[in-house]
Design a protein around this motif. Structure first.
Motif, PDB file in Angstrom:
ATOM      1  N   GLY A  15       0.798  -1.211   0.000  1.00  0.00           N
ATOM      2  CA  GLY A  15       0.000   0.000   0.000  1.00  0.00           C
ATOM      3  C   GLY A  15       0.835   1.267   0.000  1.00  0.00           C
ATOM      4  N   GLU A  16       2.125   1.142   0.275  1.00  0.00           N
ATOM      5  CA  GLU A  16       3.011   2.300   0.288  1.00  0.00           C
ATOM      6  C   GLU A  16       3.686   2.454  -1.073  1.00  0.00           C
ATOM      7  N   ALA A  17       4.225   3.653  -1.309  1.00  0.00           N
ATOM      8  CA  ALA A  17       4.818   3.948  -2.608  1.00  0.00           C
ATOM      9  C   ALA A  17       6.231   4.505  -2.460  1.00  0.00           C
ATOM     10  N   VAL A  18       7.009   4.289  -3.503  1.00  0.00           N
ATOM     11  CA  VAL A  18       8.334   4.889  -3.643  1.00  0.00           C
ATOM     12  C   VAL A  18       8.226   5.844  -4.830  1.00  0.00           C
ATOM     13  N   GLN A  19       8.594   7.097  -4.620  1.00  0.00           N
ATOM     14  CA  GLN A  19       8.533   8.086  -5.686  1.00  0.00           C
ATOM     15  C   GLN A  19       9.944   8.552  -6.005  1.00  0.00           C
ATOM     16  N   VAL A  20      10.244   8.621  -7.290  1.00  0.00           N
ATOM     17  CA  VAL A  20      11.559   9.040  -7.757  1.00  0.00           C
ATOM     18  C   VAL A  20      11.378  10.235  -8.688  1.00  0.00           C
ATOM     19  N   GLU A  21      12.134  11.291  -8.424  1.00  0.00           N
ATOM     20  CA  GLU A  21      12.123  12.466  -9.286  1.00  0.00           C
ATOM     21  C   GLU A  21      13.558  12.823  -9.624  1.00  0.00           C
ATOM     22  N   GLY A  22      13.755  13.294 -10.840  1.00  0.00           N
ATOM     23  CA  GLY A  22      15.097  13.690 -11.229  1.00  0.00           C
ATOM     24  C   GLY A  22      15.157  14.193 -12.646  1.00  0.00           C
ATOM     25  N   LYS A  23      16.370  14.328 -13.109  1.00  0.00           N
ATOM     26  CA  LYS A  23      16.601  14.834 -14.464  1.00  0.00           C
ATOM     27  C   LYS A  23      17.237  13.746 -15.314  1.00  0.00           C
ATOM     28  N   ILE A  24      16.617  13.507 -16.470  1.00  0.00           N
ATOM     29  CA  ILE A  24      17.188  12.599 -17.452  1.00  0.00           C
ATOM     30  C   ILE A  24      18.289  13.391 -18.160  1.00  0.00           C
ATOM     31  N   LEU A  25      19.502  12.875 -18.132  1.00  0.00           N
ATOM     32  CA  LEU A  25      20.646  13.614 -18.641  1.00  0.00           C
ATOM     33  C   LEU A  25      20.684  13.656 -20.167  1.00  0.00           C
ATOM     34  N   PRO A  26      21.315  14.688 -20.729  1.00  0.00           N
ATOM     35  CA  PRO A  26      21.473  14.754 -22.187  1.00  0.00           C
ATOM     36  C   PRO A  26      22.260  13.523 -22.672  1.00  0.00           C
ATOM     37  N   GLY A  27      21.888  12.976 -23.783  1.00  0.00           N
ATOM     38  CA  GLY A  27      22.583  11.815 -24.322  1.00  0.00           C
ATOM     39  C   GLY A  27      22.287  10.520 -23.588  1.00  0.00           C
ATOM     40  N   CYS A  28      21.252  10.520 -22.751  1.00  0.00           N
ATOM     41  CA  CYS A  28      20.891   9.337 -21.961  1.00  0.00           C
ATOM     42  C   CYS A  28      20.625   8.138 -22.870  1.00  0.00           C
ATOM     43  N   LYS A  29      21.259   7.024 -22.555  1.00  0.00           N
ATOM     44  CA  LYS A  29      20.994   5.763 -23.253  1.00  0.00           C
ATOM     45  C   LYS A  29      19.920   4.976 -22.507  1.00  0.00           C
ATOM     46  N   GLY A  30      19.894   5.129 -21.171  1.00  0.00           N
ATOM     47  CA  GLY A  30      18.917   4.439 -20.344  1.00  0.00           C
ATOM     48  C   GLY A  30      19.207   4.662 -18.875  1.00  0.00           C
ATOM     49  N   PHE A  31      18.219   4.366 -18.064  1.00  0.00           N
ATOM     50  CA  PHE A  31      18.414   4.407 -16.616  1.00  0.00           C
ATOM     51  C   PHE A  31      17.541   3.334 -15.998  1.00  0.00           C
ATOM     52  N   GLN A  82      15.224  13.150 -23.252  1.00  0.00           N
ATOM     53  CA  GLN A  82      16.552  13.477 -22.749  1.00  0.00           C
ATOM     54  C   GLN A  82      16.606  14.943 -22.338  1.00  0.00           C
ATOM     55  N   ASP A  83      17.449  15.218 -21.355  1.00  0.00           N
ATOM     56  CA  ASP A  83      17.656  16.579 -20.858  1.00  0.00           C
ATOM     57  C   ASP A  83      16.349  17.191 -20.333  1.00  0.00           C
ATOM     58  N   SER A  84      15.574  16.388 -19.598  1.00  0.00           N
ATOM     59  CA  SER A  84      14.325  16.885 -19.029  1.00  0.00           C
ATOM     60  C   SER A  84      14.078  16.258 -17.665  1.00  0.00           C
ATOM     61  N   ASN A  85      13.241  16.891 -16.880  1.00  0.00           N
ATOM     62  CA  ASN A  85      12.868  16.365 -15.565  1.00  0.00           C
ATOM     63  C   ASN A  85      11.765  15.334 -15.717  1.00  0.00           C
ATOM     64  N   PHE A  86      11.745  14.398 -14.776  1.00  0.00           N
ATOM     65  CA  PHE A  86      10.721  13.368 -14.816  1.00  0.00           C
ATOM     66  C   PHE A  86      10.494  12.820 -13.422  1.00  0.00           C
TER      67      PHE A  86
END
Length: 135
Positions: A15-31, A82-86
């Motif tokens: 019932g609980e959640a994990v939330q992740v926020e951040g910036k996808i870096l320029p040239g990102c291949k994956g995370f 790429q190069d954006s927040n998510f």
């Protein structure tokens, strides 16, 4: 440029959640965002791939049991840039993990390991984490 953070000895209950926020870096291949008991036992390996391991603009989800990867599942809904927040949210339950993307798209993934608590969270790859929240 790969970044990462690892949190252990957690107690995320159903019932609980994990939330992740951040910036996808320029040239990102994956995370990736990994949730589970430890790095060898992952109830969810969430891996958006821009151009990585033969996949392009695909979200790959999997689980890992005793260090052995199980069957991958793919979702072609790909709202990442790429190069954006998510931000993404993972709601834990004993039967599944519900992944909710920022645009409202949901990806249900089964709790293949039958875990009743999450103790481990790791975020890695071309993603600069800004917030890790437990709710």
């Amino acid at each position: 440029m790969e970044c990462g953070v690892v949190a252990t000895h957690l107690k995320v209950c159903p019932g609980e959640a994990v939330q992740v926020e951040g910036k996808i870096l320029p040239g990102c291949k994956g995370f990736e965002v990994n949730l589970g008991k430890n790095c060898e036992n992952l109830v969810l390996h969430f891996n958006p791939r821009f151009d990585c391991k033969g996949d392009a603009n695909t979200i790959v989800c999997n689980s890992r049991r005793d260090g052995v990867w199980e069957d991958e599942e793919r979702d072609t809904h790909f709202p990442f840039e790429q190069d954006s927040n998510f931000k993404v949210s993972f709601t834990f339950d004993t039967s599944e993990i519900k992944v909710k993307l920022e645009d409202g798209h949901e990806i249900p993934f089964p709790n293949r390991l039958g875990l009743d608590v999450l103790e481990y969270v790791a975020v890695e790859g071309d993603f600069k984490i800004q917030v890790l929240r437990f709710a």
